[in-house]
Enzyme design. Structure first.
Site, PDB file in Angstrom:
ATOM      1  N   PHE A  87       0.852  -1.191   0.000  1.00 41.91           N
ATOM      2  CA  PHE A  87       0.000   0.000   0.000  1.00 41.91           C
ATOM      3  C   PHE A  87       0.894   1.250   0.000  1.00 41.91           C
ATOM      4  CE2 PHE A  87      -2.939   3.008   1.976  1.00 41.91           C
ATOM      5  CZ  PHE A  87      -4.132   2.694   1.350  1.00 41.91           C
TER       6      PHE A  87
ATOM      7  N   ASP B 289       1.684  -4.596   8.861  1.00 40.27           N
ATOM      8  CA  ASP B 289       0.494  -3.782   8.654  1.00 40.27           C
ATOM      9  C   ASP B 289      -0.671  -4.753   8.487  1.00 40.27           C
ATOM     10  OD1 ASP B 289      -1.600  -2.194   7.800  1.00 40.27           O
ATOM     11  OD2 ASP B 289      -0.240  -0.730   6.905  1.00 40.27           O
TER      12      ASP B 289
ATOM     13  N   TYR C 109     -11.191   1.101  10.487  1.00 39.61           N
ATOM     14  CA  TYR C 109     -12.386   1.509   9.714  1.00 39.61           C
ATOM     15  C   TYR C 109     -12.721   0.547   8.578  1.00 39.61           C
ATOM     16  CZ  TYR C 109      -8.602   3.809   7.054  1.00 39.61           C
ATOM     17  OH  TYR C 109      -7.444   4.088   6.388  1.00 39.61           O
ATOM     18  N   LYS C 110     -11.912  -0.510   8.412  1.00 38.07           N
ATOM     19  CA  LYS C 110     -12.172  -1.490   7.352  1.00 38.07           C
ATOM     20  C   LYS C 110     -13.055  -2.596   7.938  1.00 38.07           C
ATOM     21  CE  LYS C 110      -8.224   0.098   4.787  1.00 38.07           C
ATOM     22  NZ  LYS C 110      -6.775   0.059   4.559  1.00 38.07           N
TER      23      LYS C 110
ATOM     24  N   ARG D 299     -12.224  -5.090  -7.359  1.00 39.54           N
ATOM     25  CA  ARG D 299     -11.985  -5.722  -6.063  1.00 39.54           C
ATOM     26  C   ARG D 299     -13.308  -5.913  -5.334  1.00 39.54           C
ATOM     27  NH1 ARG D 299      -8.287  -2.977  -1.404  1.00 39.54           N
ATOM     28  NH2 ARG D 299     -10.032  -1.535  -1.464  1.00 39.54           N
TER      29      ARG D 299
HETATM   30  C1  LIG Z   1      -6.014   1.264   4.495  1.00 38.06           C
HETATM   31  C2  LIG Z   1      -4.569   1.109   4.689  1.00 38.06           C
HETATM   32  C3  LIG Z   1      -3.794   2.164   5.244  1.00 38.06           C
HETATM   33  C4  LIG Z   1      -4.428   3.482   5.586  1.00 38.06           C
HETATM   34  O1  LIG Z   1      -3.655   4.269   6.424  1.00 38.06           O
HETATM   35  P1  LIG Z   1      -4.289   5.612   7.034  1.00 38.06           P
HETATM   36  O2  LIG Z   1      -3.224   6.197   7.835  1.00 38.06           O
HETATM   37  O3  LIG Z   1      -5.507   5.197   7.813  1.00 38.06           O
HETATM   38  O4  LIG Z   1      -4.718   6.465   5.890  1.00 38.06           O
HETATM   39  C5  LIG Z   1      -2.449   1.935   5.429  1.00 38.06           C
HETATM   40  N1  LIG Z   1      -1.869   0.757   5.082  1.00 38.06           N
HETATM   41  C6  LIG Z   1      -2.590  -0.258   4.546  1.00 38.06           C
HETATM   42  C7  LIG Z   1      -1.914  -1.536   4.198  1.00 38.06           C
HETATM   43  C8  LIG Z   1      -3.950  -0.106   4.324  1.00 38.06           C
HETATM   44  O5  LIG Z   1      -4.658  -1.091   3.789  1.00 38.06           O
END
Ligand SMILES: *Cc1c(COP(=O)(O)O)cnc(C)c1O
Length: 421
Positions: A130, A207, A232-233, A381
């Protein structure tokens, strides 16, 4: 495999988690045109209990309790952290803290980890991770004069452990990896990678954003060192909900994070002259937590913990199994290929389908009441969330996709990317 709609309904009848669906708003419409939400891996649905829980904090604690409510609020980060540790992450009490964002938590633990490996000048990350993860690794490396080694991962099947192993040596301080790849859903085994990294003396910072609430992390059993992730996911904490961080108990006293805020200081209200890090996981806090947002996270975290992460994962595997089977049976002739691991144990709870016109397909589906998302370069997706997505919802969404493809209605949409999804 029986791929009839009746078979999907039968799977719902036998689903031990079926009762959780009604605890989310927007799930009471059972009509043929209902919204089919398959983006729970991006923003989870609103739990029915959340508005009242947030209103209680607003009206009673803030409205009437005013500053006197801080007693409860100071505990919040750890209390919710412990719910996640026990019910979702397979960690011990006092190892998880909620607050800040995933990006900021990643930065904090990455710098803390690099400091704990003096003399090592390499950070390892995945070339397909990401963006925020790769950017933060690059920024930390630049600030410290370190080198980044990006390991290549297959777009569809994820990271090959032999490729990772080849990148590990005595120069590597920290490895940053996602448990579940955001695009393909490919899953890496936390225990295997942890053991591999330990041989070379590197720390691994996980992560868990696309796995938390959908697949178990079993952090203690895996001996994992460090982790961060979104709420939030799949954890349904609401837009912009604060993230969680995890630091293995045995490491906490050796690590110092780089943002020396007062919430991470020992005896915070002594207002001491110099920063002295608190004991335990509290030292990884920074400043005043987002109290209202945390109330929403608590509801979401407790729902996932109540359902049980092993049951959630089993249902996620079965839902994605159905997506793949229907894609093979119905869509292969229209040029759709499965761009996720086919072995259920090797993926999270979302599936990517590749098609040259994936962007247009995404737009056509949104206009037909199916919410997936698009990911570059050509991926559609689909993220069925095991807490509230039914098998029949997957079946109906795939059926609408089949109709779009046979009627070629997606071809009416512009090829330029215009919407944010
Ligand atoms: C959704 C996601 C993020 C989001 O990070 P924020 O700081 O909340 O914007 C980071 N890393 C991964 C792998 C994600 O899937």
């Amino acid at each position: 495999m029986d791929l009839s709609r009746a078979a999907a309904l039968a799977l719902d009848d036998a689903d031990p988690l079926a009762g959780f669906r009604s605890r989310f708003t927007g799930t009471d419409d059972d009509g043929p045109d209902r919204l089919l939400y398959l983006d729970g891996n991006s923003l989870g649905r609103l739990p029915v209990a959340t508005p009242a829980a947030v209103a209680r904090v607003v009206e009673e604690e803030w409205g009437r309790g005013l500053v006197g409510s801080w007693g409860g609020w100071v505990e919040q980060s750890r209390r919710i952290g412990d719910v996640l540790a026990d019910g979702v992450l397979g960690a011990r009490p006092g190892e998880v803290l909620v607050g800040d964002t995933t990006s900021v938590d990643l930065y904090k633990l990455l710098v803390a980890g690099a400091d704990a490996r003096p003399g090592r000048d390499v950070l390892v990350c995945c070339a397909d991770d990401f963006p925020t993860d790769r950017y933060i690794v690059a920024g930390v490396a630049q600030a410290r004069g370190m080198t980044v080694r990006e390991v290549e991962a297959h777009l569809d099947t994820g990271l090959d452990l032999a490729v990772l192993a080849a990148a590990l040596d005595e120069r590597v301080a920290v490895v940053v990896l996602s448990q579940v790849a955001y695009r393909s859903g490919a899953l890496v085994d936390i225990a295997e990678v942890t053991a591999l990294a330990r041989e070379s003396g590197a720390l691994v910072l996980w992560d868990l954003s696309h796995g938390a609430g959908a697949v178990p992390a079993r952090l203690t059993a895996a001996g994992a060192d460090l982790a961060v992730g979104c709420t939030y996911k799949y954890l349904n904490g609401g837009p912009g909900a604060p993230a969680f961080l995890y630091v293995r108990r045995e490491l906490q006293e050796q690590l110092r994070q780089p943002i020396w805020g007062w919430f991470g200081a020992r005896d915070q209200f002594a207002m001491g002259a110099a920063y002295d890090p608190a004991e335990g996981v509290d030292r990884f806090a920074v400043g005043t937590p987002p109290v209202l947002a945390m109330a929403a996270v608590e509801v979401g975290a407790r729902l996932s913990a109540e359902a049980g992460i092993e049951r959630l994962a089993a249902k996620g595997q079965a839902l994605t199994e159905l997506v793949i089977a229907l894609a093979d049976r119905w869509l292969a002739g229209s040029g759709v290929t499965v761009a996720s691991p086919r072995a259920a144990a090797r993926r999270g709870s979302h599936v990517s389908l590749a098609h040259p016109q994936a962007w247009q397909l995404t737009q056509a589906l949104i206009d037909r009441g199916v919410v997936p998302d698009f990911r570059t370069p050509d991926r559609l997706r689909l993220g069925p969330a095991p807490l509230y997505t039914r098998f029949v919802d997957v079946w109906d969404a795939m059926d609408r996709l089949r109709t779009v493809l046979t009627e070629r209605s997606h071809e009416a949409y512009p090829t330029e990317r215009t919407r944010v999804t």
